[in-house]
Motif scaffolding. Structure first.
Motif, PDB file in Angstrom:
ATOM      1  N   ASN B 471      -7.057  53.123  -0.577  1.00  0.00           N
ATOM      2  CA  ASN B 471      -6.009  54.058  -0.160  1.00  0.00           C
ATOM      3  C   ASN B 471      -5.481  54.887  -1.333  1.00  0.00           C
ATOM      4  O   ASN B 471      -4.909  55.952  -1.148  1.00  0.00           O
ATOM      5  CB  ASN B 471      -4.862  53.263   0.472  1.00  0.00           C
ATOM      6  CG  ASN B 471      -4.084  54.083   1.477  1.00  0.00           C
ATOM      7  OD1 ASN B 471      -4.610  55.077   1.981  1.00  0.00           O
ATOM      8  ND2 ASN B 471      -2.870  53.700   1.757  1.00  0.00           N
ATOM      9  N   VAL B 478      -7.606  61.281  -0.233  1.00  0.00           N
ATOM     10  CA  VAL B 478      -6.915  62.498  -0.687  1.00  0.00           C
ATOM     11  C   VAL B 478      -6.241  63.158   0.508  1.00  0.00           C
ATOM     12  O   VAL B 478      -5.079  63.558   0.447  1.00  0.00           O
ATOM     13  CB  VAL B 478      -7.890  63.468  -1.370  1.00  0.00           C
ATOM     14  CG1 VAL B 478      -7.194  64.778  -1.729  1.00  0.00           C
ATOM     15  CG2 VAL B 478      -8.497  62.830  -2.606  1.00  0.00           C
ATOM     16  N   GLU B 479      -6.982  63.241   1.613  1.00  0.00           N
ATOM     17  CA  GLU B 479      -6.411  63.893   2.792  1.00  0.00           C
ATOM     18  C   GLU B 479      -5.785  62.906   3.771  1.00  0.00           C
ATOM     19  O   GLU B 479      -4.916  63.264   4.541  1.00  0.00           O
ATOM     20  CB  GLU B 479      -7.476  64.731   3.509  1.00  0.00           C
ATOM     21  CG  GLU B 479      -7.888  65.983   2.751  1.00  0.00           C
ATOM     22  CD  GLU B 479      -6.676  66.797   2.246  1.00  0.00           C
ATOM     23  OE1 GLU B 479      -5.712  66.994   3.013  1.00  0.00           O
ATOM     24  OE2 GLU B 479      -6.694  67.214   1.070  1.00  0.00           O
ATOM     25  N   ASN B 480      -6.271  61.649   3.780  1.00  0.00           N
ATOM     26  CA  ASN B 480      -5.787  60.703   4.790  1.00  0.00           C
ATOM     27  C   ASN B 480      -4.909  59.593   4.251  1.00  0.00           C
ATOM     28  O   ASN B 480      -4.232  58.921   5.003  1.00  0.00           O
ATOM     29  CB  ASN B 480      -6.988  60.047   5.502  1.00  0.00           C
ATOM     30  CG  ASN B 480      -7.689  61.039   6.390  1.00  0.00           C
ATOM     31  OD1 ASN B 480      -7.050  61.825   7.060  1.00  0.00           O
ATOM     32  ND2 ASN B 480      -8.997  61.017   6.362  1.00  0.00           N
ATOM     33  N   GLY B 481      -4.966  59.370   2.960  1.00  0.00           N
ATOM     34  CA  GLY B 481      -4.258  58.212   2.433  1.00  0.00           C
ATOM     35  C   GLY B 481      -3.238  58.601   1.405  1.00  0.00           C
ATOM     36  O   GLY B 481      -2.524  59.580   1.581  1.00  0.00           O
ATOM     37  N   ARG B 482      -3.207  57.827   0.340  1.00  0.00           N
ATOM     38  CA  ARG B 482      -2.186  58.082  -0.660  1.00  0.00           C
ATOM     39  C   ARG B 482      -2.787  58.461  -2.013  1.00  0.00           C
ATOM     40  O   ARG B 482      -2.198  58.234  -3.052  1.00  0.00           O
ATOM     41  CB  ARG B 482      -1.284  56.859  -0.791  1.00  0.00           C
ATOM     42  CG  ARG B 482      -0.492  56.643   0.497  1.00  0.00           C
ATOM     43  CD  ARG B 482       0.611  55.643   0.287  1.00  0.00           C
ATOM     44  NE  ARG B 482       0.075  54.320  -0.045  1.00  0.00           N
ATOM     45  CZ  ARG B 482       0.409  53.623  -1.127  1.00  0.00           C
ATOM     46  NH1 ARG B 482       1.265  54.114  -1.988  1.00  0.00           N
ATOM     47  NH2 ARG B 482      -0.114  52.443  -1.338  1.00  0.00           N
TER      48      ARG B 482
END
Lengths: 279, 584, 349
Positions: B471, B478-482
């Motif tokens: 994550n 980069v786009e979905n996590g942290r």
């Protein structure tokens, strides 16, 4: 305390304030007989009002007073030393033996109390009497000072009154205690010309009716002329002239007296001129 | 508000200094042995336990929900294991384990694609309705329902492609892929179907209708405690459910008192109003050294998998931070020993890496944190950032671009501005200009999500499985996590994807060791210090276990706490003529 | 002399003045209420726009769990959808207004409870505390200030004034800390945390009241003392000014007793300016207690608003805004009306 037949006797009265350098009254002496009417005239700031307040013992706490003021006997009670007596006695003097009317009639009424209540309060002060009797006395007093609809006026608030009306009301309150002496501190100077005349006339009437003594404080010789038989001229915190009113016009008087007489004369002319012009 | 607190604290400190002077014995950071009784496990002989006792816990703020599907904050999680039972739990070492109170058997197929769970018979909800396989299937459906905002519970559960009730006792799980993390994927919360199914017909979100909100706040749970009072902003009271079929917990009542302020909490602790609280570093080091505290309780320091770090925006507009040599130089400029001493009162330990040692094949002597200003200067020179003779700052190849960055801090933190001060002073010597920007939590997050920052200071707590680190480091994040910093390394991506599929623990550890090394080389994040768990316990508390998430958030957690029965004075017994009995 | 009836400046001479006065009050009240509406709408609209345009959002404002100290992008988008943050501000305001028109303030983002319930739970302690403190403050302030004014310049007056200045200079959180340490911890006289005892639910009505008062003593003292320290010099100065008014001297000259002059003339005239100041103080006291509520773990309105703002709990913030606006404007309105009742001059202005 010397025994006297005078109504009030002021002797060697000096007043100064703890905070001030100069005395506001210097060695003032005069005495009044019952039923007499004296005008105390002088420029503003000469100490006239201080004298009046001293006679009521209403000066601020820091005033230092020297001399004596003796109020003559009445009924069973002996003479009263105004400056030396206790506060309770003073309460029975104020309003009941010496009453006072102030320069600013509306300002001398509590703005948040109905006129009628204020009159009732004065009538009731120190006395026990039935409420209904008091009420009718209040209405009677208002009628006496020339108010046509006393019961309606009793419900009014002070700010709803005109200056003349208010002065009538304060006069009624002054008369409520049936005093011997009325001190009127510039009773007309805050009023318009013709109202002034009405009030002067009213004071005259009251004196006629009740044999009231009058100490009139004014800077206006014309008013003094109309109301007083004797005039005391004050200048720079002392009495400089004490004489019958007719004598005030004589040429050998104190400079201050002459000035006041001239001022009154010129004012009279001016008023006459404008009135003529107006017609 | 902030300065007000600070002044309030300094006031408090003065009082405590006075307290220390008066105290006969200054215990300081006492040896753990002095507080050994706190860890004494629950005795088999129940007569030693005061089973009518009340435990008073401190709550920093109120939970968002008691519905475990919706729970997502650390505060919510404090209630999870008390109100709810699960087939699987995290033990005190954050290891996946089976909850024997619930599970008869659990088997996973050899190909890691399928698992079968058999529930114990006689399990019940707190309203005496039987707890069956149907509840598990229902819960799985809810968690994966797009209309349900299962922020936390959804993580991992998505890997379960099918969940079916074979019979009321038996559940079969089918996984999308054969992953090493599948055991975590079956550890999802279970909610009562008979309560929520009727509610879901009108409110599929589980939280919009009044009835759903009521069900979430007065839950029919499966754990040993039930909610009996919730005074808004003040306290939450849990009472023991005597119908619970598993091991009976010791406390009859647990009162959670809402005390938002740390100093107020410490005063409440010293007044005996609460039995436990987490301590801020300064409180641990200074405010709890007096007799007043020693009379009430003990303080405990334990290891925690939490690291403070600075994230560098490697993919941002600043060429300065995109250069690995620069980031390494910045990493070398962090005076960690000074930070540990000055800011964290010597309580924090050296940050040794991304993962706890048990996850990797790391050599215990491997040190990552070096303080080397000269080395940093050389790296910057090599990267073309030379010191200008005019003003002493570094500029790129003699040009106009100044070496510097803005460090974002979260408002309200007592420690991060002080960390920044130390770093700023060292970077100034190096010719790098660091400025700080303190942002409110919500804004801080918003900037991070939008990748609009140079650098930020934050903390990261490692999950129970190393795969959760993807994550932060995987390019998908980069786009979905942290992965706010925009770190892209195909090799790291590939290793994460291999690691999650590797079922042999030893080989897995090798993979994560490699990941760790790669990340430390690229230095998208500079790890600063490792934060411990700092806690205070009242003298009467026993049975505490410290997990890498602190004493509250692992199993059995508070369920295992107890307090000894205080022997009734004999004359009292004689007077009443009755032996002491437990309160109902 | 016959013209005196006309001298009386009643607008319609044949009206009963009393009748007229009542109409005046109602007319005045109506006018004030109508003036309040645009202010109210302005406050609410402005707050809505400001909080929705301010950086940060509910999707980023909630505190994460473990390994989640921060928000993941995937969750962020779902949250935005869940909180209906995708629509433009104007549309959201329209939606909110429509709901509020039906007295539905929505659900809290933080815990899903109806906003009205969440607020009411927290409002009543704050309101009751604030208003009792104000009443107590007045009961202390008026006699003390009157005594000081009547003995102006004296030793006691100087002590009172000095004490007020000194007390006012102490920040409430310092005072609060001292109270907690001395009265709460060392002497153990009063609880310093929360509003009720653990066994509050088991108490009878009388015990409950005592319990609530016990828990409110320390925080109440912290709210009370700055109020007293601020109001005593104010009332004293007002009273000194009134004492210098002509009508006071005239009342004495009419032979009224000192007692009567002070209670019937000086005090009523002193209290009118105090009424105006109270209109300003009530909102300040209501809003300014966040620090104290946190310090005393007291479940009041200030803390709820503070937490809601940090979490960007828009529905609760807006609910609180509406409520605060209603309270503040209501108090202002009541003060205005009382003022008008107390002072006949205002009614015709």
């Amino acid at each position: 305390m010397k025994s006297t037949s005078a109504l009030i006797d002021v002797a060697d009265l000096s007043v100064r304030y703890a905070r001030g350098e100069l005395p506001v009254l210097r060695d003032v002496s005069f005495s009044m007989d019952p039923g007499e009417s004296i005008a105390l005239v002088g420029d503003s700031g000469c100490g006239k009002s201080t004298l009046a307040l001293t006679m009521m013992r209403l000066l601020p706490a820091d005033a230092m007073v020297r001399g004596s003021i003796v109020l003559g006997e009445r009924g069973g009670s002996g003479p009263i030393d105004i400056l030396g007596t206790d506060e309770r006695t003073m309460q029975s003097v104020r309003g009941k033996r010496i009453a006072m009317v102030f320069q600013n009639p509306i300002g001398s009424l509590d703005p948040v109390m109905r006129v009628g209540d204020q009159i009732l309060e004065v009538i009731l002060a120190g006395r026990k009497s039935a409420r209904s009797a008091t009420r009718s006395k209040a209405l009677q007093l208002l009628e006496r000072v020339g108010i046509a609809d006393p019961s309606r006026l009793a419900r009014a608030w002070p700010h709803e009154l005109s200056g003349g009306m208010a002065q009538r009301v304060t006069l009624a309150m002054a008369l409520a205690g049936e005093p011997e002496l009325l001190i009127a501190d510039e009773p007309t100077s805050a009023l318009d010309g013709n109202v002034q005349a009405q009030i002067v006339e009213l004071i005259c009437e009251c004196r006629r009716d009740s044999g009231l003594s009058l100490l009139l404080i004014t800077h206006d010789m014309a008013v003094a002329d109309a109301l007083a038989s004797r005039v005391c001229v004050m200048n720079e915190n002392r009495i400089v002239d004490d004489l019958p009113i007719e004598a005030a016009n004589a040429s050998n008087r104190h400079a201050a007296t002459r000035r006041l007489v001239e001022a009154a004369a010129s004012k009279r002319q001016k008023v006459a001129a404008t009135m003529d012009g107006g017609r | 508000m902030c300065s007000a607190r600070k002044r309030m604290k300094s006031k408090l400190r003065i009082m405590h200094v006075v307290g220390v002077l008066l105290a006969v014995v200054d215990s300081g950071i006492g040896p753990v042995s002095a507080a050994d009784h706190v860890f004494e496990p629950i005795p088999a002989n129940r007569s030693m336990i005061d089973e009518g006792a009340t435990l008073r816990c401190r709550l920093r703020s109120e939970p968002s929900s008691f519905n475990p599907v919706l729970m997502f904050t650390a505060i919510d999680a404090q209630f999870d294991y008390l109100l709810w039972d699960r087939p699987f739990v995290l033990d005190e070492n954050l290891k996946w384990s089976i909850n024997s109170a619930v599970v008869e058997s659990f088997e996973c197929s050899d190909d890691h694609r399928e698992a079968t769970l058999v529930l114990k018979s006689g399990l019940r909800w707190q309203d005496d309705t039987p707890l069956t396989a149907a509840d598990i299937v229902f819960s799985w459906q809810r968690i994966l329902d797009d209309q349900v905002l299962a922020r936390k519970a959804r993580h991992g559960t998505e890997q379960v492609s099918k969940c079916e009730a074979v019979n009321p006792q038996r559940v079969r799980f089918i996984f999308k892929e054969a992953l090493a993390t599948n055991q975590w994927s079956v550890d999802f919360p279970i909610v009562p179907k008979h309560i929520y199914e009727p509610l879901c017909t009108s409110d599929p979100t589980m939280q919009r209708s009044d009835a759903s909100v009521r069900a979430n706040r007065q839950p029919i749970g499966s754990g040993p405690y039930r909610v009996t009072e919730w005074a808004s902003g003040e306290r939450i009271v849990l009472s023991r459910w005597e119908g619970y079929s598993g091991p009976k917990p010791a406390f009859a009542k647990i009162i959670f008192k809402v005390i938002p302020d740390n100093n107020a909490a410490l005063l409440a602790f010293e007044a005996g109003d609460i039995d436990e609280m987490s301590l801020a570093p300064r409180q641990f080091a200074e405010d709890t050294s007096g007799k007043q505290f020693a009379d009430r309780g003990v303080k405990i320091r334990g290891k925690q998998w939490t690291n403070y770090y600075i994230g560098w925006n490697v993919a941002g507009s600043k060429a300065f931070l995109s250069d690995t040599r620069v980031r390494k130089a910045l990493g070398l400029s962090v005076n960690r020993p000074l930070i540990r001493k000055r800011v964290f009162h010597g309580l924090f330990s050296e940050s040794r890496g991304i993962f706890p040692e048990s996850f990797t094949a790391r050599d215990a002597n491997e040190s990552t944190s070096v303080f080397d200003i000269a080395g940093a200067a050389k790296l910057l020179d090599d990267a073309g950032w030379k010191v200008s003779d005019d003003d002493g700052w570094r500029y790129r190849d003699g040009g106009k671009e100044k070496a510097g960055f803005v460090l974002n801090l979260v408002a309200g933190s007592q420690t991060s501005p002080r960390v920044a001060d130390i770093l700023r002073a060292d970077l100034r010597k190096l010719g790098v200009e660091m400025t700080t920007q303190t942002l409110e939590w919500s804004v801080f997050n918003e900037r991070n999500l939008a990748h609009q920052f140079d650098a930020y200071l934050s903390a990261w707590t490692c999950g129970p499985d190393p795969d959760e680190a993807r994550n932060l480091f995987h390019s998908n994040a980069v786009e979905n996590g942290r992965n706010y910093v925009g770190y892209l390394n195909p090799e790291v991506d590939a290793l994460f994807d291999r690691g999650v599929r590797e079922t042999d623990p030893a080989k897995r550890a090798q993979i994560y060791h490699k990941i760790e090394q790669l990340i430390l080389t690229d230095e998208p994040y500079t790890f600063l210090v490792e934060a411990p768990t700092l806690w205070a316990f009242g003298h009467r508390v026993r049975g505490v276990t410290l997990s890498p998430r602190g004493p509250l958030h692992a199993f059995p957690g508070v369920r295992g706490w107890w307090t000894p029965r205080i022997p009734q004075p004999i004359d009292d017994e004689l007077r009443t003529g009755l032996p002491h009995t437990d309160a109902p | 002399m016959t013209s005196c009836g006309l001298d009386c400046r009643t607008p319609t001479p044949h009206d009963n003045p009393l009748q007229h006065r009542q109409n005046g009050v109602w007319h005045y009240l109506l006018k004030r209420i109508l003036l309040t509406i645009p202010t109210f709408v302005g406050i609410v609209l402005l707050t809505f726009v400001v909080i929705h345009l301010a950086p940060g959002s509910p999707a980023t404002g909630t505190v994460g769990g473990f390994g989640e100290s921060g928000v993941s992008a995937a969750n962020h988008d779902r949250l935005r959808e869940h909180f209906e943050l995708d629509a433009p501000v104007t549309k959201r305001f329209g939606r909110w207004i429509m709901r509020v028109a039906c007295f539905d303030f929505g659900q809290s983002f933080a815990d899903g409870q109806p906003v009205s319930k969440r607020i009411i739970e927290r409002v009543y302690p704050t309101l009751i505390l604030t208003f009792s403190i104000i009443v107590i403050a007045l009961l202390i302030v008026i006699p003390v200030a009157a005594y000081a004014a009547l003995n102006a310049g004296g030793f006691v007056d100087k002590v009172i004034l000095g004490a007020c200045v000194g007390l006012y200079a102490i920040p409430p959180y310092v005072f609060g800390m001292l109270l907690i340490l001395v009265v709460g911890v060392a002497l153990d006289w009063f609880p310093f945390s929360g509003l009720t005892s653990e066994d509050h639910a088991q108490m009878n009505g009388w015990q409950r009241l005592v319990d609530l008062i016990n828990h409110s003593v320390l925080i109440g003292a912290c709210i009370l003392y700055p109020l007293v320290a601020y109001l005593v010099p104010f009332v004293r100065a007002t009273m000194l000014a009134v004492l210098k008014e002509d009508f006071v001297r005239a009342a004495f000259a009419r032979g009224l007793s000192r007692r009567r002059v002070i209670f019937r003339h000086v005090l009523p005239n002193t209290l009118r300016p105090l009424l105006t100041v109270m209109g300003l103080i009530v909102p300040a006291v209501l809003g300014g207690s966040v620090v104290l509520e946190v310090m005393f773990s007291w479940p009041g309105m200030g803390r709820l608003l503070y937490e809601s703002i940090l979490q960007r709990d828009y529905p609760v913030i807006m609910g609180m805004t509406v409520l605060s606006a209603v309270i503040v404007l209501g108090v202002t309105l009541i003060v205005d009306v009382l003022y008008a009742l107390a002072d006949p001059r205002v009614r015709y202005a």
